[in-house]
Design a protein around this motif. Sequence first.
Motif, PDB file in Angstrom:
ATOM      1  N   GLY A 186      84.044 -22.495 -63.949  1.00 56.87           N
ATOM      2  CA  GLY A 186      85.201 -21.869 -64.588  1.00 56.87           C
ATOM      3  C   GLY A 186      85.832 -20.753 -63.776  1.00 56.87           C
ATOM      4  N   LEU A 187      85.476 -20.616 -62.511  1.00 64.68           N
ATOM      5  CA  LEU A 187      86.112 -19.615 -61.659  1.00 64.68           C
ATOM      6  C   LEU A 187      87.546 -20.044 -61.350  1.00 64.68           C
ATOM      7  CD1 LEU A 187      83.216 -18.981 -59.095  1.00 64.68           C
ATOM      8  CD2 LEU A 187      83.778 -17.621 -61.107  1.00 64.68           C
ATOM      9  N   ASP A 188      88.504 -19.132 -61.513  1.00 66.21           N
ATOM     10  CA  ASP A 188      89.894 -19.466 -61.200  1.00 66.21           C
ATOM     11  C   ASP A 188      90.305 -18.806 -59.885  1.00 66.21           C
ATOM     12  OD1 ASP A 188      90.400 -16.778 -61.796  1.00 66.21           O
ATOM     13  OD2 ASP A 188      90.959 -17.235 -63.857  1.00 66.21           O
ATOM     14  N   GLU A 189      91.520 -19.104 -59.431  1.00 64.00           N
ATOM     15  CA  GLU A 189      91.995 -18.617 -58.142  1.00 64.00           C
ATOM     16  C   GLU A 189      92.023 -17.095 -58.093  1.00 64.00           C
ATOM     17  OE1 GLU A 189      92.949 -19.269 -54.256  1.00 64.00           O
ATOM     18  OE2 GLU A 189      92.484 -20.791 -55.780  1.00 64.00           O
ATOM     19  N   ASN A 190      92.399 -16.487 -59.209  1.00 64.75           N
ATOM     20  CA  ASN A 190      92.456 -15.025 -59.256  1.00 64.75           C
ATOM     21  C   ASN A 190      91.068 -14.420 -59.057  1.00 64.75           C
ATOM     22  OD1 ASN A 190      93.808 -12.425 -59.853  1.00 64.75           O
ATOM     23  ND2 ASN A 190      92.522 -12.480 -61.688  1.00 64.75           N
ATOM     24  N   LEU A 191      90.069 -15.009 -59.726  1.00 66.41           N
ATOM     25  CA  LEU A 191      88.706 -14.502 -59.606  1.00 66.41           C
ATOM     26  C   LEU A 191      88.141 -14.768 -58.213  1.00 66.41           C
ATOM     27  CD1 LEU A 191      86.625 -13.009 -61.271  1.00 66.41           C
ATOM     28  CD2 LEU A 191      85.764 -15.191 -62.100  1.00 66.41           C
ATOM     29  N   LEU A 192      88.482 -15.911 -57.625  1.00 66.62           N
ATOM     30  CA  LEU A 192      88.000 -16.225 -56.282  1.00 66.62           C
ATOM     31  C   LEU A 192      88.465 -15.186 -55.262  1.00 66.62           C
ATOM     32  CD1 LEU A 192      88.528 -20.091 -56.097  1.00 66.62           C
ATOM     33  CD2 LEU A 192      86.340 -18.890 -56.111  1.00 66.62           C
ATOM     34  N   ASN A 193      89.636 -14.599 -55.501  1.00 66.78           N
ATOM     35  CA  ASN A 193      90.190 -13.628 -54.557  1.00 66.78           C
ATOM     36  C   ASN A 193      89.870 -12.184 -54.928  1.00 66.78           C
ATOM     37  OD1 ASN A 193      91.469 -15.529 -52.826  1.00 66.78           O
ATOM     38  ND2 ASN A 193      93.061 -15.819 -54.382  1.00 66.78           N
ATOM     39  N   THR A 194      89.019 -11.993 -55.940  1.00 67.18           N
ATOM     40  CA  THR A 194      88.623 -10.653 -56.372  1.00 67.18           C
ATOM     41  C   THR A 194      87.410 -10.182 -55.581  1.00 67.18           C
ATOM     42  OG1 THR A 194      89.424 -11.079 -58.618  1.00 67.18           O
ATOM     43  CG2 THR A 194      87.862  -9.260 -58.340  1.00 67.18           C
ATOM     44  N   ARG A 195      87.408  -8.919 -55.182  1.00 57.47           N
ATOM     45  CA  ARG A 195      86.254  -8.359 -54.478  1.00 57.47           C
ATOM     46  C   ARG A 195      85.097  -8.195 -55.455  1.00 57.47           C
ATOM     47  NH1 ARG A 195      88.001  -5.310 -49.611  1.00 57.47           N
ATOM     48  NH2 ARG A 195      86.392  -3.758 -50.014  1.00 57.47           N
ATOM     49  N   THR A 196      83.910  -8.461 -54.988  1.00 59.36           N
ATOM     50  CA  THR A 196      82.744  -8.533 -55.872  1.00 59.36           C
ATOM     51  C   THR A 196      82.448  -7.230 -56.601  1.00 59.36           C
ATOM     52  OG1 THR A 196      81.337  -8.057 -53.960  1.00 59.36           O
ATOM     53  CG2 THR A 196      81.620 -10.367 -54.565  1.00 59.36           C
ATOM     54  N   GLU A 197      82.736  -6.087 -55.974  1.00 60.29           N
ATOM     55  CA  GLU A 197      82.428  -4.806 -56.621  1.00 60.29           C
ATOM     56  C   GLU A 197      83.345  -4.530 -57.818  1.00 60.29           C
ATOM     57  OE1 GLU A 197      84.996  -3.629 -52.983  1.00 60.29           O
ATOM     58  OE2 GLU A 197      83.482  -5.128 -53.513  1.00 60.29           O
ATOM     59  N   LYS A 198      84.414  -5.315 -57.954  1.00 60.01           N
ATOM     60  CA  LYS A 198      85.343  -5.114 -59.066  1.00 60.01           C
ATOM     61  C   LYS A 198      85.093  -6.066 -60.235  1.00 60.01           C
ATOM     62  CE  LYS A 198      89.023  -3.230 -56.170  1.00 60.01           C
ATOM     63  NZ  LYS A 198      90.457  -3.322 -55.763  1.00 60.01           N
ATOM     64  N   LEU A 199      84.051  -6.873 -60.135  1.00 58.55           N
ATOM     65  CA  LEU A 199      83.763  -7.850 -61.180  1.00 58.55           C
ATOM     66  C   LEU A 199      83.080  -7.203 -62.374  1.00 58.55           C
ATOM     67  CD1 LEU A 199      82.286 -10.728 -58.971  1.00 58.55           C
ATOM     68  CD2 LEU A 199      84.609 -10.592 -59.902  1.00 58.55           C
ATOM     69  N   SER A 200      83.372  -7.719 -63.568  1.00 61.41           N
ATOM     70  CA  SER A 200      82.658  -7.291 -64.768  1.00 61.41           C
ATOM     71  C   SER A 200      81.277  -7.941 -64.793  1.00 61.41           C
ATOM     72  CB  SER A 200      83.438  -7.695 -66.016  1.00 61.41           C
ATOM     73  OG  SER A 200      83.450  -9.116 -66.154  1.00 61.41           O
ATOM     74  N   GLY A 201      80.440  -7.520 -65.736  1.00 60.40           N
ATOM     75  CA  GLY A 201      79.106  -8.094 -65.848  1.00 60.40           C
ATOM     76  C   GLY A 201      79.135  -9.590 -66.096  1.00 60.40           C
ATOM     77  N   GLY A 202      79.993 -10.024 -67.016  1.00 56.28           N
ATOM     78  CA  GLY A 202      80.109 -11.447 -67.310  1.00 56.28           C
ATOM     79  C   GLY A 202      80.628 -12.240 -66.133  1.00 56.28           C
ATOM     80  N   GLN A 203      81.596 -11.662 -65.396  1.00 53.82           N
ATOM     81  CA  GLN A 203      82.124 -12.345 -64.213  1.00 53.82           C
ATOM     82  C   GLN A 203      81.054 -12.472 -63.133  1.00 53.82           C
ATOM     83  OE1 GLN A 203      85.457  -9.710 -63.516  1.00 53.82           O
ATOM     84  NE2 GLN A 203      86.924 -11.155 -64.411  1.00 53.82           N
ATOM     85  N   LYS A 204      80.237 -11.453 -62.978  1.00 51.15           N
ATOM     86  CA  LYS A 204      79.148 -11.522 -62.004  1.00 51.15           C
ATOM     87  C   LYS A 204      78.165 -12.637 -62.365  1.00 51.15           C
ATOM     88  CE  LYS A 204      79.173  -6.721 -60.395  1.00 51.15           C
ATOM     89  NZ  LYS A 204      78.413  -5.454 -60.319  1.00 51.15           N
ATOM     90  N   GLN A 205      77.921 -12.833 -63.661  1.00 58.74           N
ATOM     91  CA  GLN A 205      77.041 -13.913 -64.089  1.00 58.74           C
ATOM     92  C   GLN A 205      77.612 -15.264 -63.673  1.00 58.74           C
ATOM     93  OE1 GLN A 205      74.043 -12.437 -64.662  1.00 58.74           O
ATOM     94  NE2 GLN A 205      73.764 -13.809 -66.380  1.00 58.74           N
ATOM     95  N   ARG A 206      78.921 -15.446 -63.839  1.00 63.08           N
ATOM     96  CA  ARG A 206      79.550 -16.712 -63.474  1.00 63.08           C
ATOM     97  C   ARG A 206      79.494 -16.941 -61.970  1.00 63.08           C
ATOM     98  NH1 ARG A 206      85.132 -15.823 -66.377  1.00 63.08           N
ATOM     99  NH2 ARG A 206      85.745 -17.735 -65.275  1.00 63.08           N
ATOM    100  N   VAL A 207      79.684 -15.871 -61.198  1.00 57.87           N
ATOM    101  CA  VAL A 207      79.583 -15.990 -59.743  1.00 57.87           C
ATOM    102  C   VAL A 207      78.138 -16.311 -59.345  1.00 57.87           C
ATOM    103  CG1 VAL A 207      79.796 -14.763 -57.543  1.00 57.87           C
ATOM    104  CG2 VAL A 207      81.557 -14.475 -59.320  1.00 57.87           C
ATOM    105  N   SER A 208      77.183 -15.684 -60.017  1.00 54.34           N
ATOM    106  CA  SER A 208      75.776 -15.970 -59.743  1.00 54.34           C
ATOM    107  C   SER A 208      75.452 -17.434 -60.023  1.00 54.34           C
ATOM    108  CB  SER A 208      74.885 -15.065 -60.600  1.00 54.34           C
ATOM    109  OG  SER A 208      73.520 -15.316 -60.364  1.00 54.34           O
ATOM    110  N   PHE A 209      76.030 -17.978 -61.076  1.00 50.55           N
ATOM    111  CA  PHE A 209      75.850 -19.392 -61.399  1.00 50.55           C
ATOM    112  C   PHE A 209      76.431 -20.263 -60.283  1.00 50.55           C
ATOM    113  CE2 PHE A 209      77.231 -23.041 -64.363  1.00 50.55           C
ATOM    114  CZ  PHE A 209      76.046 -23.721 -64.152  1.00 50.55           C
TER     115      PHE A 209
END
Length: 298
Positions: free
Chosen positions: A117-140
């Motif tokens: 479920g990662l979208d283009e906007n999230l793909l271009n986001t720097r990791t330190e700016k991710l929320s906790g839930g977004q970090k979980q999705r990236v970890s997945f």
Amino acid sequence: MTTIINCVGVEKAFKGKFAVKGLTFQIDKGEVVALLGPNGAGKSTTIQMLLGLLEPSAGRITISGQHPKMKAVRERTGVMLQEVRLLDTVTVKEILQLVRGYYPRPLSIEQLTKLTGLDENLLNTRTEKLSGGQKQRVSFALALAGNPDLLFLDEPTAGMDAMARKKFWKSIRELAERGTTIIFTTHYLEEVEDAATRVLMINHGELIEDESPARMKKKLARQRITFTTNEMQHPGVFREAGILDVQIDGNKVTVFTENADSILKNLYALNLEMNDVSISKGTVEEAYNQLANRREVS
């Protein structure tokens, strides 16, 4: 069925104290296995041995017939830990590309975005700016980057919102249908019921239950009916209504049952004033205690 994980008499001791003792089980290709037990039960130690991060003190573990530390095994294994740590100062897409490069046949970025479920906007986001839930999705996504045959998930939906959790388990079902073998830990009982094809429960480092969810559900799904009343009765009255147990705290009554609908009818038949009625399922922790107590009594 093809056996993916084979544990025979596995034990692990630290300073003479056993964290895991006598674990013997097999997990076949395509199974989705929930590994349950409270903190300190031996789940983490078991997973670390399955990953080759710890060597057993005794017994034998093989993954597809090989030692967990073998390169061929690690190239086919994905891991999503509860504590998410990502490189800073890079975008999500950059870290995905980096990790994909470690594997011989990784999933494409397009496949990873579809599954997670990662979208283009999230793909271009720097990791330190991710929320906790977004970090979980990236970890997945990182756990899936190498296109694993075997996937370990430690409390994978912690921090995810309801929609993200729904998407996550939909992806897990898709992966299982493709033949991916999945082992996960969770404190959400509904995830065990909805996702697992098998449940392993550990007590003091020992395997105390190995069941299908259908059979385990009867042991885990003790329901709780809570209500308030100004017409307090002796606890024996509630037990006569077919209730497993009852707790009374002031004007609050909590009863435990395996069939809430039937018991509610029995309670209403008592003509008892009942306000603020709610029904909830027991927790995994409660279920663990029930099973542990049954084993100790037997």
